[in-house]
Write a protein that holds these residues in place. Structure first.
Motif, PDB file in Angstrom:
ATOM      1  N   ALA A   1      19.782   5.327   2.057  1.00 13.68           N
ATOM      2  CA  ALA A   1      20.701   5.181   0.901  1.00 13.68           C
ATOM      3  C   ALA A   1      20.444   4.002   0.118  1.00 13.68           C
ATOM      4  O   ALA A   1      20.440   4.113  -1.053  1.00 13.68           O
ATOM      5  CB  ALA A   1      22.325   5.001   1.475  1.00 13.68           C
ATOM      6  N   LYS A   2      20.141   2.852   0.470  1.00 13.06           N
ATOM      7  CA  LYS A   2      19.656   1.724  -0.325  1.00 13.06           C
ATOM      8  C   LYS A   2      18.434   1.977  -1.230  1.00 13.06           C
ATOM      9  O   LYS A   2      18.349   1.598  -2.313  1.00 13.06           O
ATOM     10  CB  LYS A   2      19.478   0.626   0.639  1.00 13.06           C
ATOM     11  N   MET A   3      17.552   2.642  -0.872  1.00 16.47           N
ATOM     12  CA  MET A   3      16.345   3.157  -1.370  1.00 16.47           C
ATOM     13  C   MET A   3      16.747   4.029  -2.542  1.00 16.47           C
ATOM     14  O   MET A   3      16.336   3.684  -3.588  1.00 16.47           O
ATOM     15  CB  MET A   3      15.167   3.953  -0.533  1.00 16.47           C
ATOM     16  N   CYS A   4      17.643   4.871  -2.508  1.00 12.25           N
ATOM     17  CA  CYS A   4      18.174   5.769  -3.536  1.00 12.25           C
ATOM     18  C   CYS A   4      18.830   5.014  -4.510  1.00 12.25           C
ATOM     19  O   CYS A   4      18.882   5.259  -5.709  1.00 12.25           O
ATOM     20  CB  CYS A   4      18.972   6.814  -2.927  1.00 12.25           C
ATOM     21  N   SER A   5      19.767   3.953  -4.024  1.00 12.73           N
ATOM     22  CA  SER A   5      20.367   2.829  -4.833  1.00 12.73           C
ATOM     23  C   SER A   5      19.450   2.412  -5.888  1.00 12.73           C
ATOM     24  O   SER A   5      19.775   2.365  -7.074  1.00 12.73           O
ATOM     25  CB  SER A   5      21.327   2.164  -4.052  1.00 12.73           C
TER      26      SER A   5
ATOM     27  N   LYS B   1      22.060   8.170  -7.814  1.00 19.13           N
ATOM     28  CA  LYS B   1      23.369   8.156  -7.693  1.00 19.13           C
ATOM     29  C   LYS B   1      23.754   9.189  -6.702  1.00 19.13           C
ATOM     30  O   LYS B   1      24.538   8.780  -5.606  1.00 19.13           O
ATOM     31  CB  LYS B   1      24.205   7.976  -8.690  1.00 19.13           C
ATOM     32  N   LYS B   2      23.761  10.413  -6.915  1.00 18.09           N
ATOM     33  CA  LYS B   2      24.164  11.421  -6.089  1.00 18.09           C
ATOM     34  C   LYS B   2      23.550  11.300  -4.683  1.00 18.09           C
ATOM     35  O   LYS B   2      24.142  11.380  -3.747  1.00 18.09           O
ATOM     36  CB  LYS B   2      24.030  12.820  -6.829  1.00 18.09           C
ATOM     37  N   SER B   3      22.254  11.316  -4.672  1.00 16.71           N
ATOM     38  CA  SER B   3      21.780  11.376  -3.351  1.00 16.71           C
ATOM     39  C   SER B   3      22.118   9.867  -2.589  1.00 16.71           C
ATOM     40  O   SER B   3      22.332   9.983  -1.253  1.00 16.71           O
ATOM     41  CB  SER B   3      19.946  10.989  -3.516  1.00 16.71           C
ATOM     42  N   CYS B   4      22.175   8.644  -3.098  1.00 18.44           N
ATOM     43  CA  CYS B   4      22.774   7.668  -2.524  1.00 18.44           C
ATOM     44  C   CYS B   4      24.017   7.442  -2.313  1.00 18.44           C
ATOM     45  O   CYS B   4      24.359   7.216  -0.922  1.00 18.44           O
ATOM     46  CB  CYS B   4      22.617   6.284  -3.624  1.00 18.44           C
ATOM     47  N   ASN B   5      24.969   8.298  -2.933  1.00 21.25           N
ATOM     48  CA  ASN B   5      26.490   8.333  -2.494  1.00 21.25           C
ATOM     49  C   ASN B   5      26.503   9.458  -1.468  1.00 21.25           C
ATOM     50  O   ASN B   5      27.218   8.958  -0.335  1.00 21.25           O
ATOM     51  CB  ASN B   5      27.188   9.102  -3.486  1.00 21.25           C
ATOM     52  N   ALA B   6      25.692  10.492  -1.248  1.00 23.22           N
ATOM     53  CA  ALA B   6      25.757  11.399  -0.219  1.00 23.22           C
ATOM     54  C   ALA B   6      25.262  10.616   1.139  1.00 23.22           C
ATOM     55  O   ALA B   6      26.015  10.720   2.291  1.00 23.22           O
ATOM     56  CB  ALA B   6      24.825  12.602  -0.249  1.00 23.22           C
ATOM     57  N   LEU B   7      24.073   9.932   1.042  1.00 26.02           N
ATOM     58  CA  LEU B   7      23.648   9.351   2.286  1.00 26.02           C
ATOM     59  C   LEU B   7      24.396   8.185   2.785  1.00 26.02           C
ATOM     60  O   LEU B   7      24.636   8.066   4.139  1.00 26.02           O
ATOM     61  CB  LEU B   7      22.236   8.921   1.923  1.00 26.02           C
ATOM     62  N   PHE B   8      25.262   7.509   1.736  1.00 26.90           N
ATOM     63  CA  PHE B   8      26.003   6.358   2.276  1.00 26.90           C
ATOM     64  C   PHE B   8      27.365   6.938   2.959  1.00 26.90           C
ATOM     65  O   PHE B   8      27.614   6.546   3.949  1.00 26.90           O
ATOM     66  CB  PHE B   8      26.376   5.443   1.073  1.00 26.90           C
TER      67      PHE B   8
ATOM     68  N   SER C   1      27.798   0.561  -7.013  1.00 26.12           N
ATOM     69  CA  SER C   1      26.922  -0.067  -7.936  1.00 26.12           C
ATOM     70  C   SER C   1      25.843  -0.786  -7.055  1.00 26.12           C
ATOM     71  O   SER C   1      25.426  -1.920  -7.434  1.00 26.12           O
ATOM     72  CB  SER C   1      27.400  -1.153  -8.788  1.00 26.12           C
ATOM     73  N   GLY C   2      25.379  -0.251  -5.806  1.00 25.59           N
ATOM     74  CA  GLY C   2      24.244  -1.124  -5.180  1.00 25.59           C
ATOM     75  C   GLY C   2      25.006  -1.586  -3.958  1.00 25.59           C
ATOM     76  O   GLY C   2      26.052  -1.492  -3.568  1.00 25.59           O
TER      77      GLY C   2
ATOM     78  N   VAL D   1       0.874  -1.242  -0.070  1.00 24.49           N
ATOM     79  CA  VAL D   1      -0.190  -0.010   0.046  1.00 24.49           C
ATOM     80  C   VAL D   1       0.833   1.155   0.137  1.00 24.49           C
ATOM     81  O   VAL D   1       0.524   2.206  -0.614  1.00 24.49           O
ATOM     82  CB  VAL D   1      -1.173   0.004   1.327  1.00 24.49           C
ATOM     83  N   VAL D   2       2.103   1.096   0.592  1.00 20.76           N
ATOM     84  CA  VAL D   2       3.038   2.412   0.917  1.00 20.76           C
ATOM     85  C   VAL D   2       4.132   2.365   0.229  1.00 20.76           C
ATOM     86  O   VAL D   2       4.453   3.211  -0.665  1.00 20.76           O
ATOM     87  CB  VAL D   2       3.063   2.614   2.303  1.00 20.76           C
ATOM     88  N   ALA D   3       4.792   1.103   0.117  1.00 27.19           N
ATOM     89  CA  ALA D   3       6.201   1.117  -0.550  1.00 27.19           C
ATOM     90  C   ALA D   3       6.143   1.008  -2.050  1.00 27.19           C
ATOM     91  O   ALA D   3       6.890   1.760  -2.437  1.00 27.19           O
ATOM     92  CB  ALA D   3       6.700  -0.091  -0.098  1.00 27.19           C
ATOM     93  N   ILE D   4       5.091   0.238  -2.580  1.00 27.08           N
ATOM     94  CA  ILE D   4       5.124   0.237  -4.069  1.00 27.08           C
ATOM     95  C   ILE D   4       4.857   1.378  -4.694  1.00 27.08           C
ATOM     96  O   ILE D   4       5.461   2.062  -5.606  1.00 27.08           O
ATOM     97  CB  ILE D   4       4.076  -0.758  -4.420  1.00 27.08           C
ATOM     98  N   PRO D   5       3.831   2.510  -4.063  1.00 25.29           N
ATOM     99  CA  PRO D   5       3.513   3.787  -4.616  1.00 25.29           C
ATOM    100  C   PRO D   5       4.692   4.644  -4.586  1.00 25.29           C
ATOM    101  O   PRO D   5       5.194   5.508  -5.676  1.00 25.29           O
ATOM    102  CB  PRO D   5       2.351   4.180  -3.948  1.00 25.29           C
ATOM    103  N   VAL D   6       5.618   4.450  -3.417  1.00 27.48           N
ATOM    104  CA  VAL D   6       6.804   5.420  -3.074  1.00 27.48           C
ATOM    105  C   VAL D   6       7.686   5.055  -4.096  1.00 27.48           C
ATOM    106  O   VAL D   6       8.532   5.918  -4.776  1.00 27.48           O
ATOM    107  CB  VAL D   6       7.187   5.300  -1.792  1.00 27.48           C
ATOM    108  N   ALA D   7       7.972   3.598  -4.492  1.00 28.30           N
ATOM    109  CA  ALA D   7       8.892   3.192  -5.225  1.00 28.30           C
ATOM    110  C   ALA D   7       8.667   3.940  -6.743  1.00 28.30           C
ATOM    111  O   ALA D   7       9.597   4.109  -7.538  1.00 28.30           O
ATOM    112  CB  ALA D   7       8.978   1.638  -5.509  1.00 28.30           C
TER     113      ALA D   7
END
Length: 372
Positions: free
Chosen positions: A249-253, A258-265, A336-337, A59-65
């Motif tokens: 970070a994993k969600m952004c990955s 990529k930029k958000s993922c790298n910054a969060l990680f 790469s994830g 109900v939540v995760a799929i729409p967010v994805a």
């Protein structure tokens, strides 16, 4: 017989210091009654978390994805082939070059077709990006709520600002209702993670995850039962603060931000080192190893509890090694994830040379291209 075993296991000489008995704790006024049986409610709550998670993920995760640009990828299924399927299940998912040639000759197909079949078959067993995102989204929401709740429970408590206060008045310490529910929700969540770990995305550190969940569950149960509750609440808070950033970070990955993922990680790595390699060992573990000796002689629980704490710290060191590997990839531009899970293999184009493996299972591309 069960009562006899229970009485022997919870013998007060094992778990309590300084000639205290369980009756002393139960009859102490104004401290709140504490019993190991109070945590039994976590098992049905853990079972409740599982359908709640199922609903949340859909109900939540799929729409967010989808809002983040993730789409369910249609995978090409491997054709039905009993010979290749039997080899895949009983021998190897990544046949060597010699084995590919032998299988191709046996079923009257080309080596490229055999390689393509194994590639598609392996992809069928890999979890979809959407499933990974759903799991991370669920954990992110829980850890965020747990962190907010933990701060709300602890911000005005003396041991939150001065770790010496952890042992003041022990074991006759006041236990608040807010502390109880903080424990209950966290313990229920970790039970649910343990129950669902077999059906979740299988990571390369699967066994380490199982050890971590078991150690956490034991720590929470025993710390509550013997009134190491103040230490327990601080340990929970220290762990939750970095887990939020990891899941974000994993969600952004997965969304390929990529930029958000790298910054969060990178932020996660910094917070992880501070919380797990500095605060946890040099404040919390120090408080469980050194400070109790100022109040009472060593007893069995002292050694047992600290053994579990050092087990957690050993896992922190292992994960720090994995994190530094990922940070190195971020700095070099090769991020790469999630390094703990297999990545989906792309379909080969037209007449491209087959992608083969050596006998050790290390992937190679015969035409000289980089590994995918």
């Amino acid at each position: 017989m069960f009562q006899t075993v229970s009485d022997w296991f919870w013998w007060d000489r094992i778990w309590l210091p300084c000639n205290y008995t369980w009756d002393d704790l139960e009859n102490s006024e104004g401290t709140g009654s504490v019993s190991q049986y109070q945590l039994f409610i976590t098992l049905p709550l853990a079972l409740f978390f599982m359908p709640l998670r199922y609903v949340f993920e859909r109900v939540v995760a799929i729409p967010v994805a989808r809002a983040m640009g993730i789409r369910s990828k249609v995978r090409l299924k491997a054709s039905v082939n009993p010979v290749l399927e039997d080899f895949y299940i009983s021998c190897s998912k990544r046949p060597s070059q010699t084995e590919v040639y032998g299988l191709a000759k046996k079923i009257n197909r080309t080596s490229i077709q055999v390689e393509r079949w194994f590639r598609r078959r392996r992809n069928q067993d890999r979890p979809a990006v959407m499933k990974k995102f759903q799991e991370s989204c669920w954990r992110f929401i829980f850890y965020l709520g747990a962190l907010v709740g933990g701060v709300a429970v602890l911000y005005d408590k003396p041991w939150f600002h001065d770790v010496w206060e952890v042992w003041v008045g022990y074991p006759k310490q006041e236990v608040l209702t807010s502390q109880y529910w903080y424990y209950i929700l966290e313990l229920s969540f970790y039970w649910s993670l343990l129950f669902s770990i077999a059906s979740d995305v299988r990571r390369k550190d699967f066994n380490v995850q199982v050890v971590h969940h078991l150690a956490t569950i034991f720590l929470l149960n025993f710390s509550w039962s013997v009134k190491y509750i103040r230490v327990g609440t601080l340990t929970l808070l220290v762990h939750d603060v970095s887990d939020i950033l990891l899941e974000a970070a994993k969600m952004c990955s997965y969304a390929e931000w990529k930029k958000s993922c790298n910054a969060l990680f990178i932020l996660f790595a910094v917070v992880f080192v501070i919380s797990r390699l500095i605060i946890f060992p040099f404040w919390i573990i120090y408080a469980t190893v050194v400070y109790p000796l100022y109040y009472c002689p060593r007893f069995f629980l002292y050694y047992f509890f600290n053994m579990l704490m050092f087990t957690l710290q050993f896992l922190h060191l292992y994960w720090t090694y994995l994190i530094f590997r990922m940070v190195k990839k971020v700095i070099s531009g090769n991020m790469s994830g999630d390094d703990r899970s297999d990545k989906e293999e792309e379909e080969s184009e037209g007449n491209e040379e087959p992608r083969l493996t050596n006998g050790d299972g290390k992937q190679r591309i015969l035409n000289g291209q980089h590994e995918r």
